[in-house]
Enzyme design. Structure first.
Site, PDB file in Angstrom:
ATOM      1  N   CYS A 111      64.192  89.017 166.160  1.00 11.48           N
ATOM      2  CA  CYS A 111      64.911  90.114 166.829  1.00 11.48           C
ATOM      3  C   CYS A 111      63.976  91.193 167.373  1.00 11.48           C
ATOM      4  CB  CYS A 111      65.928  90.722 165.884  1.00 11.48           C
ATOM      5  SG  CYS A 111      67.075  89.499 165.232  1.00 11.48           S
ATOM      6  N   HIS A 235      67.298  97.906 167.800  1.00 15.45           N
ATOM      7  CA  HIS A 235      67.888  96.571 167.633  1.00 15.45           C
ATOM      8  C   HIS A 235      69.278  96.729 167.035  1.00 15.45           C
ATOM      9  CE1 HIS A 235      68.697  92.536 166.619  1.00 15.45           C
ATOM     10  NE2 HIS A 235      68.452  92.648 165.332  1.00 15.45           N
ATOM     11  N   ASN A 265      75.135  90.972 166.668  1.00  9.83           N
ATOM     12  CA  ASN A 265      73.672  90.848 166.672  1.00  9.83           C
ATOM     13  C   ASN A 265      73.284  89.705 167.611  1.00  9.83           C
ATOM     14  OD1 ASN A 265      70.974  90.425 166.187  1.00  9.83           O
ATOM     15  ND2 ASN A 265      71.139  90.492 163.963  1.00  9.83           N
TER      16      ASN A 265
HETATM   17  N1  COA Z   1      84.245  89.448 154.794  1.00  5.88           N
HETATM   18  C1  COA Z   1      84.774  89.940 153.649  1.00  5.88           C
HETATM   19  N2  COA Z   1      84.050  90.044 152.524  1.00  5.88           N
HETATM   20  C2  COA Z   1      82.785  89.633 152.565  1.00  5.88           C
HETATM   21  C3  COA Z   1      82.193  89.105 153.729  1.00  5.88           C
HETATM   22  C4  COA Z   1      82.993  89.006 154.865  1.00  5.88           C
HETATM   23  N3  COA Z   1      82.519  88.524 156.025  1.00  5.88           N
HETATM   24  N4  COA Z   1      80.917  88.778 153.460  1.00  5.88           N
HETATM   25  C5  COA Z   1      80.687  89.101 152.183  1.00  5.88           C
HETATM   26  N5  COA Z   1      81.822  89.614 151.633  1.00  5.88           N
HETATM   27  C6  COA Z   1      82.044  90.117 150.273  1.00  5.88           C
HETATM   28  C7  COA Z   1      80.995  89.645 149.296  1.00  5.88           C
HETATM   29  O1  COA Z   1      81.323  88.384 148.757  1.00  5.88           O
HETATM   30  C8  COA Z   1      81.018  90.735 148.268  1.00  5.88           C
HETATM   31  O2  COA Z   1      82.125  90.532 147.409  1.00  5.88           O
HETATM   32  P1  COA Z   1      82.028  90.903 145.839  1.00  5.88           P
HETATM   33  O3  COA Z   1      81.793  92.391 145.818  1.00  5.88           O
HETATM   34  O4  COA Z   1      83.352  90.491 145.337  1.00  5.88           O
HETATM   35  O5  COA Z   1      80.883  90.130 145.326  1.00  5.88           O
HETATM   36  C9  COA Z   1      81.317  91.989 149.066  1.00  5.88           C
HETATM   37  O6  COA Z   1      81.900  91.536 150.298  1.00  5.88           O
HETATM   38  C10 COA Z   1      80.082  92.806 149.384  1.00  5.88           C
HETATM   39  O7  COA Z   1      79.082  91.941 149.893  1.00  5.88           O
HETATM   40  P2  COA Z   1      77.638  92.444 150.169  1.00  5.88           P
HETATM   41  O8  COA Z   1      76.812  91.297 150.624  1.00  5.88           O
HETATM   42  O9  COA Z   1      77.174  93.254 148.989  1.00  5.88           O
HETATM   43  O10 COA Z   1      77.921  93.435 151.392  1.00  5.88           O
HETATM   44  P3  COA Z   1      76.956  94.444 152.077  1.00  5.88           P
HETATM   45  O11 COA Z   1      77.502  95.802 151.997  1.00  5.88           O
HETATM   46  O12 COA Z   1      75.532  94.231 151.663  1.00  5.88           O
HETATM   47  O13 COA Z   1      77.088  94.009 153.608  1.00  5.88           O
HETATM   48  C11 COA Z   1      75.884  92.821 155.294  1.00  5.88           C
HETATM   49  C12 COA Z   1      76.677  92.721 154.007  1.00  5.88           C
HETATM   50  C13 COA Z   1      75.400  91.445 155.693  1.00  5.88           C
HETATM   51  C14 COA Z   1      76.803  93.380 156.379  1.00  5.88           C
HETATM   52  C15 COA Z   1      74.698  93.787 155.096  1.00  5.88           C
HETATM   53  O14 COA Z   1      73.988  93.399 153.932  1.00  5.88           O
HETATM   54  C16 COA Z   1      73.767  93.812 156.252  1.00  5.88           C
HETATM   55  O15 COA Z   1      74.125  94.223 157.327  1.00  5.88           O
HETATM   56  N6  COA Z   1      72.494  93.404 156.071  1.00  5.88           N
HETATM   57  C17 COA Z   1      71.505  93.421 157.096  1.00  5.88           C
HETATM   58  C18 COA Z   1      71.872  92.462 158.166  1.00  5.88           C
HETATM   59  C19 COA Z   1      70.904  92.447 159.274  1.00  5.88           C
HETATM   60  O16 COA Z   1      70.434  93.457 159.707  1.00  5.88           O
HETATM   61  N7  COA Z   1      70.603  91.268 159.769  1.00  5.88           N
HETATM   62  C20 COA Z   1      69.871  91.030 160.933  1.00  5.88           C
HETATM   63  C21 COA Z   1      68.432  91.175 160.808  1.00  5.88           C
HETATM   64  S1  COA Z   1      67.719  90.951 162.378  1.00  5.88           S
END
Ligand code: COA
Length: 310
Positions: A111, A235, A265
């Site tokens: 990215c 980004h 993204n």
């Molecule tokens: N819809 C609903 N629930 C979801 C889900 C979805 N699409 N994906 C995960 N969950 C659930 C999980 O299972 C978890 O449930 P639990 O609490 O019962 O275990 C809960 O939601 C929280 O998940 P978590 O992974 O802790 O969420 P988060 O706040 O970390 O958000 C992301 C997840 C991916 C949005 C976040 O971590 C993120 O944006 N990371 C960086 C991504 C990024 O920048 N990527 C590109 C790099 S170039």
């Protein structure tokens, strides 16, 4: 030969027609619009793109926007993580379709690819290249498991392109900063024939720190402070990462280009899609300081400071 700088003389974008909303995803996955919106800021994304096709459309549009013809371009430089094939480079397909007479190469820095590409284009110009058509194009939808809710809600397809022109003197690129840490490659990866995998929490934590440090170094090298930034083009991975970076950098969200709600993204395409949107809205004027900053798999990160208009 004196110093040869660069200026950006045209911009174009392309996204596939097919739009998938959060409600569309919720109909087939255990997720919902509220979760996706709150955690990511994404409302919809375009999917079904082909990297070369989107790059060709965005590239043609950037050349036309610059008031040029394909014959006026010397090199096609395509930043992509999702090439059409292993061999040949996708830039060769793009070069032939657009009708650019010169060279063609691909660059993969995930990215961060567009910012790496911008600095690489400036380097090519500094050693005598003519105009470089710089494109970021990615079809993440093709390497996403659409049954995996953790990835499916995040990604989209698109392309954005700029024409990088030589100018006499230092030009628009005031400073830049690159970084990489390959010990973190397990955080975000896709093996041959596989699907994207991401440790979202860890990527989030690292991403905020590295983009802020990288942006601060680039600003310091340009002799500028956060208050001098007229437009931040980050980004577009997650709205919360953008907000956290803005807060730590001390750049208000009002001076930031955000399109993640519409596109998700789009990897190498996300910065030029956001830049193209800002230009279309008349948010960039000659003399403005524009800070581009990105991070991605590798991990890699990169920032560049431009003074718009050379
Ligand atoms: N819809 C609903 N629930 C979801 C889900 C979805 N699409 N994906 C995960 N969950 C659930 C999980 O299972 C978890 O449930 P639990 O609490 O019962 O275990 C809960 O939601 C929280 O998940 P978590 O992974 O802790 O969420 P988060 O706040 O970390 O958000 C992301 C997840 C991916 C949005 C976040 O971590 C993120 O944006 N990371 C960086 C991504 C990024 O920048 N990527 C590109 C790099 S170039």
């Amino acid at each position: 030969m004196g110093v040869r700088g660069i200026t950006l003389s045209g911009c174009g974008i392309s996204v596939p027609d097919k739009v998938v909303t959060n409600d569309d995803l919720s109909a087939r996955l255990d997720t919902n619009d509220a979760w996706i919106t709150e955690r990511t800021g994404i409302k919809e994304r375009h999917v079904g793109g082909i990297t070369s096709q989107m790059a060709i459309e965005a590239g043609r549009s950037a050349i036309a926007d610059a008031g040029l013809e394909p014959a006026d371009i010397d090199i096609v430089l395509l930043a992509t993580t999702t090439p059409d094939a292993m061999v040949p480079a996708t830039s060769a397909t793009v070069q032939a379709a657009i009708g650019v007479p010169g060279g063609a190469l691909d660059l993969n820095a995930a990215c961060s690819g567009f910012v790496y590409g911008l600095v690489a284009a400036a380097g090519l110009v500094s050693v005598g290249a003519g105009r470089v058509l710089l494109i970021g194009s990615d079809a993440l939808s093709r390497i996403t498991d659409w049954d995996d809710r953790t990835m499916a809600v995040l990604v989209g397809d698109g392309a954005g392109a700029v024409v990088v022109e030589p100018v006499d003197g230092p030009g628009s690129l005031l400073s830049w900063n690159f970084g990489a840490d390959g010990t973190l490659r397990h955080l975000l990866k896709c093996d041959h024939g596989g699907y994207l995998f991401m440790d979202g929490k860890e990527v989030f934590r690292k991403a905020v720190r590295v983009v802020v440090e990288s942006a601060e170094r680039a600003l310091a090298d340009a002799g500028l402070a956060a208050a001098d930034v007229d437009l931040l083009v980050p980004h577009q991975a997650n709205l919360r990462i953008i907000q956290a970076a803005c807060q730590r950098l001390g750049i208000p969200e009002a001076r930031t280009a955000v399109v993640i709600d519409r596109y998700g993204n789009t990897s190498s395409a996300s910065i030029p899609l956001a830049l193209g949107d800002a230009l279309a809205q008349g948010r960039v004027s000659a003399g403005d300081h524009v800070l581009l900053t990105g991070f991605g798999g590798g991990m890699t990160w990169a920032s560049a400071v431009l003074r718009w208009g050379g």
